[in-house]
Design an enzyme around this catalytic site. Structure first.
Site, PDB file in Angstrom:
ATOM      1  CG  HIS A 199      -1.880  -1.059   1.354  1.00 50.45           C
ATOM      2  ND1 HIS A 199      -2.000  -1.831   2.495  1.00 50.45           N
ATOM      3  CD2 HIS A 199      -2.803  -1.523   0.485  1.00 50.45           C
ATOM      4  CE1 HIS A 199      -2.965  -2.719   2.318  1.00 50.45           C
ATOM      5  NE2 HIS A 199      -3.463  -2.562   1.098  1.00 50.45           N
ATOM      6  CE  LYS A 232     -13.470  -7.635   4.885  1.00 51.36           C
ATOM      7  NZ  LYS A 232     -12.697  -6.916   3.879  1.00 51.36           N
ATOM      8  NE  ARG A 244      -2.910  -8.240  -4.192  1.00 46.92           N
ATOM      9  CZ  ARG A 244      -3.703  -8.265  -3.151  1.00 46.92           C
ATOM     10  NH1 ARG A 244      -3.270  -7.856  -2.005  1.00 46.92           N
ATOM     11  NH2 ARG A 244      -4.934  -8.711  -3.233  1.00 46.92           N
ATOM     12  CB  SER A 274      -4.263  -6.467   4.766  1.00 44.41           C
ATOM     13  OG  SER A 274      -3.797  -5.199   4.377  1.00 44.41           O
TER      14      SER A 274
END
Length: 165
Positions: free
Chosen positions: A18, A42, A93, A131
């Site tokens: 990030h 979440k 990615r 993450s």
């Protein structure tokens, strides 16, 4: 006119991948707002939105107002417009990221055509970092040093210990 971009995500926690995208975005934009998604539904988050905003602020303290961290909920394009941003920055990615991002970008363009989406490919040294993976490795006692900003690492390790006990 100030060129402002929003870089959204969960940042739970912020990783060096990030950081790389944010630093590279500063070469294109005058200001980057790191928008931490606040999603109370979440339950997999290790850190509260406020803790994530704080860690991002600590990581980019030297950049001053050029990098701001903020929590948000709701539609990203509405948030971007409210902050005066003309662009959303997204990191990629893998090909799987692109499929999802392409769909989201198309919907965002439908909702607010004046907000452009800019894709940045993750740097090769950060391509595998997420993450989720960093949390998984830390929770199993693995070494995640060098994958996150130095000031974030102790907080992640402490949270991993809390979650193990």
């Amino acid at each position: 006119m100030k060129r402002i971009a929003v870089y959204p995500g969960s940042f739970d926690p912020i990783t060096n991948g990030h950081v790389d995208i944010i630093r590279r975005s500063l070469q294109v934009f005058d200001q980057v707002i790191v928008a931490v998604l606040s999603n109370p539904g979440k339950d997999s988050a290790w850190f509260s939105p406020d803790e994530r905003v704080e860690m991002i602020g600590e990581t980019f303290a030297a950049e001053g107002e050029r990098v701001r961290a903020d929590a948000f909920s709701g539609l990203l394009v509405d948030y971007a417009v409210a902050k005066g941003a003309t662009a959303i920055v997204r990191g990629l990615r893998a090909v799987a990221d692109f499929e999802y991002e392409f769909q989201m970008t198309s919907m965002n363009r439908h909702l607010k055509p004046q907000v452009e989406t800019i894709f940045m490919v993750a740097g090769e040294s950060h391509f595998y970092i997420s993450s989720r993976l960093v949390k998984e490795v830390a929770s199993l006692g693995g070494n995640v040093a060098g994958l996150l900003p130095d000031q974030v690492l102790p907080r992640l390790l402490a949270r991993a210990r809390e979650r193990r006990s």
